[in-house]
Design a protein around this motif. Structure first.
Motif, short mmCIF file in Angstrom:
data_model
loop_
_atom_site.label_atom_id
_atom_site.label_comp_id
_atom_site.label_asym_id
_atom_site.label_seq_id
_atom_site.Cartn_x
_atom_site.Cartn_y
_atom_site.Cartn_z
N ALA A 1 0.86 -1.18 0.00
CA ALA A 1 0.00 0.00 0.00
C ALA A 1 0.89 1.23 0.00
O ALA A 1 2.04 1.19 0.45
N TYR B 1 -3.67 4.08 -0.87
CA TYR B 1 -3.91 3.32 -2.09
C TYR B 1 -3.42 1.89 -1.86
O TYR B 1 -2.23 1.67 -1.63
N LEU B 2 -4.32 0.95 -1.91
CA LEU B 2 -3.98 -0.46 -1.66
C LEU B 2 -3.72 -1.17 -2.98
O LEU B 2 -4.51 -1.04 -3.93
N SER B 3 -2.64 -1.92 -3.05
CA SER B 3 -2.42 -2.78 -4.21
C SER B 3 -3.52 -3.83 -4.27
O SER B 3 -4.14 -4.18 -3.25
N GLY B 4 -3.76 -4.32 -5.49
CA GLY B 4 -4.77 -5.34 -5.65
C GLY B 4 -4.45 -6.58 -4.82
O GLY B 4 -3.32 -7.06 -4.82
N GLN B 5 -5.43 -7.07 -4.10
CA GLN B 5 -5.26 -8.26 -3.26
C GLN B 5 -6.01 -9.43 -3.90
O GLN B 5 -7.19 -9.31 -4.22
N ILE C 1 -7.19 -7.07 2.59
CA ILE C 1 -7.48 -5.64 2.56
C ILE C 1 -7.71 -5.11 3.98
O ILE C 1 -7.20 -4.06 4.37
N CYS D 1 -13.61 0.91 -4.21
CA CYS D 1 -13.01 -0.39 -4.51
C CYS D 1 -13.23 -0.73 -5.98
O CYS D 1 -14.24 -0.34 -6.58
N GLU E 1 -9.46 -10.38 -7.92
CA GLU E 1 -8.54 -9.40 -7.35
C GLU E 1 -9.34 -8.18 -6.96
O GLU E 1 -10.25 -7.76 -7.68
N GLU F 1 -8.91 -4.16 -5.38
CA GLU F 1 -8.07 -3.05 -4.94
C GLU F 1 -8.98 -1.95 -4.42
O GLU F 1 -10.09 -1.74 -4.92
N CYS F 2 -8.48 -1.25 -3.39
CA CYS F 2 -9.31 -0.24 -2.73
C CYS F 2 -8.50 1.01 -2.41
O CYS F 2 -7.27 0.99 -2.42
#
Length: 858
Positions: A719, A727-731, A750, A767, A811, A813-814
């Motif tokens: 992140a 900003y979170l990378s895609g999980q 997340i 998201c 996947e 991301e959020c």
């Protein structure tokens, strides 16, 4: 004579079982079980040819076949032919041939051809105890401790002991060898001073040279001593104990009463009990030195039960690895079982808790060789007293018992506070046994045969199993079925169905892997794989084949009928591997019993029925620490129970992967990581750009097994915080037991990320969801909405994506509003942050539109 594979497929090669010459050397052996002679092995040796006669008749069944073996100059078989019948009477026609470096074989399990470049042994599929001597002799003659095996695998030989036994004034010197590598457990053989076969033996039986039958007990005791020594040594390596409290964090607890999973929790264990259960906090601090396992969002559920086991020195390992922490033993050598239970209680051995049932059989040519065999009503009642004096809570009655003796036995048992359970003896039916005092019917076929057979048909024979094909035409709405159900309801009689054994018998087909064996069989040693591909019923024609298939449907329908009629179902297997416990429960679900009810039957139901509800069956503070960690959600996919990652029994921890590796079985699941509490604060610290102490940009490193991954080795951060926006990378979610499990894995990741940034899920405002198969969209939403408050959901976009990272099915991301601890940036920087966020949203939507137009995979 050369047998080709094509010929083998049609018929056995000619010349099988030709008579040997008058100069043949003869050997004879007796099979002893529980002090009784139940079979024989006879050998004729004539130069390089050996013929074998193998005969077993125990409990009305047993293999009966003849073999012909031809050896080369190195005592390695180059031809091996077997003809006869297997355990339940199905035909056996097996042949192996080796010539000019090419091996061919045909058995019930398989057929094949293979080029052989070095000496190799053929693992017979329907062999006799003589086969183990053939293997040992070949390795000894060739000075080998291991040899390759056809069709696959390696067989190992090791000397286990040297001993001297005395009988009738004669002392016999024996070398004891252990053969291992191709079956569920090692086999023991004894060779005399000349290297000739003297006995093949285990802790429960011995095939011993004729004239030396009196030594069978000594040999079985020796087997127990050797097995105990091995099992005790193994116990010291696979049992994980703790001097103080330990915990398992981030688990969802299965409540078998409500049929629901709880919120993420941490369970703390002290001594052998659950000390407390508390809400899981990702950044929780644990006391220094406390072992904390990472449950990774998996399910923690009560230990499983097998209410129909026959315990051995090795079955305990299989049970624990499969998550079975409690069993009921339904018949054994009484002295052996007492000693085994003592060793389990003191921790010398590993295994489940055992509740014993006292086995009582009637004397007849078909008697089973367990427990106590009674020849009169007086002896039968005395047997009840014997078990009562040793605190057995049950007596189990078997096939050859005289039905007229049951009322007296039941009266005496109930006077002692014991329950009466068992088979329905021959020449009677379940209705009469319920009226005579039965509290439980053992095996569903024993219940159903009263609806299928005539009163004079003998169920001491394999008919008690083969007769089940008649169930194909059974009307479950008939008066006779209703009468039995009514009696069971009126007398509160339950049943231990062992449906898995009926499936194994009725649906066994040579060369085929049954549905219930497919999930695990390829992980097993080659000998056991081939054993499970045998047929145990005789199929005269297609009509008989179909009758068994239809009859098993009636078995499943009967299970559902009993459950709907509030009859207590007690999951049991009559097996000792643990895998069949999983299948037994799957069959209940296949019968139409709701999954939540099935899980209750497998955990809480037996605990309450056997009187252990205060300590077992649910996971609550104060109860015994007997539980299983699995990766998936068994309410959504019952088969998730097949892959325990951790098993706790009496507060000790066992990792199934370690147990299976020790048993030469390929593990099914990885152990959970151990969290290092002392490092927890470091893992939550973000990394800032060097030279900018007041920077509004912070990078959060990826974690693996709770440890930060070196940022220099990855092309991304977990992140990045820019000002007040995280900003979170895609999980991704992958590798779970179901799509829902994968979705939960992604959302848990997340949640853990925003928690590390001192925020929570309510701070997420946007998201983007990418899914490989948009048919799973409703399933994703079911999981997704549980992570947010109703009415305050984040903005969201979604699209179907073909080819996500690592083959993941989804996947996510959020972005979250998560002000950091850095000094606030200027208003211009703040506006830049929001503009950057808006740009990301626009780009993600455009990319989603483009990818969404691409064809999706079916």
């Amino acid at each position: 004579m050369r047998c080709t594979l094509q010929k083998l497929a049609a018929t056995l090669c000619s010349g099988l079982l030709v008579a040997q010459g008058a100069n043949a050397q003869d050997y004879a052996y007796s099979l002893i079980r529980n002090g009784e002679n139940v079979g024989h092995l006879k050998i004729d040796q004539d130069d390089r040819t050996e013929t074998v006669e193998y005969y077993v008749d125990s409990n009305g069944r047993g293999p009966k076949h003849d073999e012909r073996i031809i050896l080369d100059e190195a005592d390695i078989p180059v031809e091996w032919q077997i003809e006869g019948t297997s355990l339940m009477g199905s035909p056996v026609e097996e042949v192996f041939h080796l010539e000019d470096g090419v091996a061919t074989w045909k058995s019930q399990a398989d057929s094949g051809e293979k080029v052989v470049s070095e000496p190799a042994l053929y693992a017979v599929n329907d062999g006799s105890p003589w086969a183990n001597y053939v293997y040992a002799r070949a390795m000894l003659e060739n000075d080998r401790t291991a040899m390759p095996v056809l069709p696959a695998g390696t067989l190992s030989l090791a000397q286990a002991d040297e001993t001297e036994l005395s009988v009738g004034g004669e002392t016999v010197s024996l070398d004891i060898y252990r053969l291992s590598g191709i079956d569920l457990g090692p086999s023991l053989i004894a060779l005399d001073a000349e290297g000739a076969f003297f006995a093949g033996f285990s802790e429960s039986s011995a095939m011993v040279r004729e004239g030396y039958e009196a030594l069978a007990g000594d040999l079985m005791e020796l087997a127990r001593d050797l097995k105990v020594a091995w099992a005790e040594e193994l116990a010291g390596t696979i049992r994980h104990t703790f001097d103080g409290p330990w915990a398992i964090a981030n688990v969802r607890i299965l409540d078998p009463v409500a049929g629901e999973l709880g919120e993420p929790s941490t369970v703390v264990i002290e001594d052998n009990r659950i000390a407390r259960i508390e809400a899981w906090l990702p950044a929780a601090d644990y006391p220094d030195g406390m072992t904390v396992y990472d449950g990774a969002g998996g399910t923690l559920m009560p230990g499983l039960w097998d209410v129909h086991s026959h315990a051995s020195l090795s079955s305990g390992l299989y049970y624990i690895a499969a998550g079975v922490t409690s069993t009921r033993d339904m018949g054994n050598d009484n002295d052996f079982l007492t000693g085994l239970m003592e060793k389990l209680e003191t921790g010398q051995l590993v295994g489940p808790r055992i509740t014993p049932a006292g086995f009582i059989e009637g004397r007849s040519p078909y008697s089973a060789r367990h427990g106590i065999i009674a020849a009169s009503e007086e002896e039968a009642v005395d047997a009840v007293d014997w078990y009562a004096a040793r605190d057995y809570p049950f007596i189990k009655i078997y096939n050859s018992m005289n039905p007229d003796w049951i009322p007296a036995m039941a009266d005496r048992a109930k006077a002692h506070g014991m329950r009466v359970i068992g088979h329905v003896p021959a020449f009677t039916n379940a209705n009469e046994m319920i009226r005579a005092g039965y509290d439980e019917i053992t095996h569903l076929n024993q219940l159903m045969l009263g609806w299928l057979l005539d009163p004079d048909e003998d169920t001491r024979t394999p008919l008690r199993l083969t007769g089940m094909q008649r169930a194909a035409e059974l009307d479950l709405a008939s008066d006779k079925v209703s009468e039995t159900i009514g009696l069971m309801q009126a007398h509160e009689v339950g049943t231990d169905p062992t449906a898995v054994i009926l499936e194994r018998l009725m649906l066994s087909r040579a060369g085929k892997v049954q549905e219930g064996d497919k999930p695990y069989l390829s992980h097993m040693p080659i000998g056991y794989q081939r054993y499970r591909k045998r047929s145990f019923v005789t199929l005269e024609d297609d009509a008989t084949d179909q009758a068994y298939v239809e009859a098993f449907e009636r078995v499943l329908e009967t299970l559902k009928l009993l459950h709907d009629s509030s009859i207590q179902l007690l999951p049991g297997t009559d097996d000792g591997t643990g895998f069949t416990v999983h299948r037994e429960l799957e069959l209940y679900e296949k019968a139409g019993i709701p999954t939540a009810d099935v899980l209750r039957l497998g955990t809480l139901g037996p605990a309450r029925y056997l009187g252990y509800g205060e300590d077992r069956g649910t996971l609550e503070a104060g109860k015994l620490a007997d539980f299983i960690l699995i990766g998936g959600n068994p309410l959504e996919n019952l088969s998730a129970i097949r892959k325990p990652r951790l098993v706790a029994k009496d507060g000790d921890v066992y990792l199934p992967a370690e147990i299976y590796a020790a048993l030469s079985i390929e593990p099914f699941a990885t152990p959970p990581a151990v969290l290092d509490a002392s490092d927890a604060p470091e893992t939550a610290e973000p990394i800032r750009y060097e030279g900018r102490p007041d920077s509004a940009v912070e990078h959060f490193p990826m974690l693996m097994d709770g440890e930060p991954v070196d940022a220099d080795t990855l092309p991304f951060s977990a992140a990045v915080r820019v000002g007040d926006v995280l900003y979170l990378s895609g999980q991704i979610g992958r590798g779970g037991e179901s799509f829902e499990a994968d979705a939960r894995q992604a959302m848990d990741s997340i949640k853990a990320l925003v928690t590390r940034a001192d925020a929570d899920m309510s701070d997420i405002f946007k998201c983007t969801v990418m899914i490989d198969d948009m048919d799973q969209w409703p399933a994703f939403n079911t999981v997704y909405k549980t992570y947010f408050k109703a009415g305050k959901m984040p903005a969201r976009s979604a699209f179907g994506a073909d080819g996500l990272a690592l083959g993941a099915p989804l996947e996510v991301e959020c972005m979250a509003h998560a002000p950091g601890t850095a000094k606030a940036a200027s208003a211009r920087a703040g506006w830049g942050t929001w503009l950057l966020g808006g740009l990301v949203v626009i780009l993600a939507g455009a990319l989603g539109f483009a990818l969404g137009r691409r064809p999706r995979r079916a």
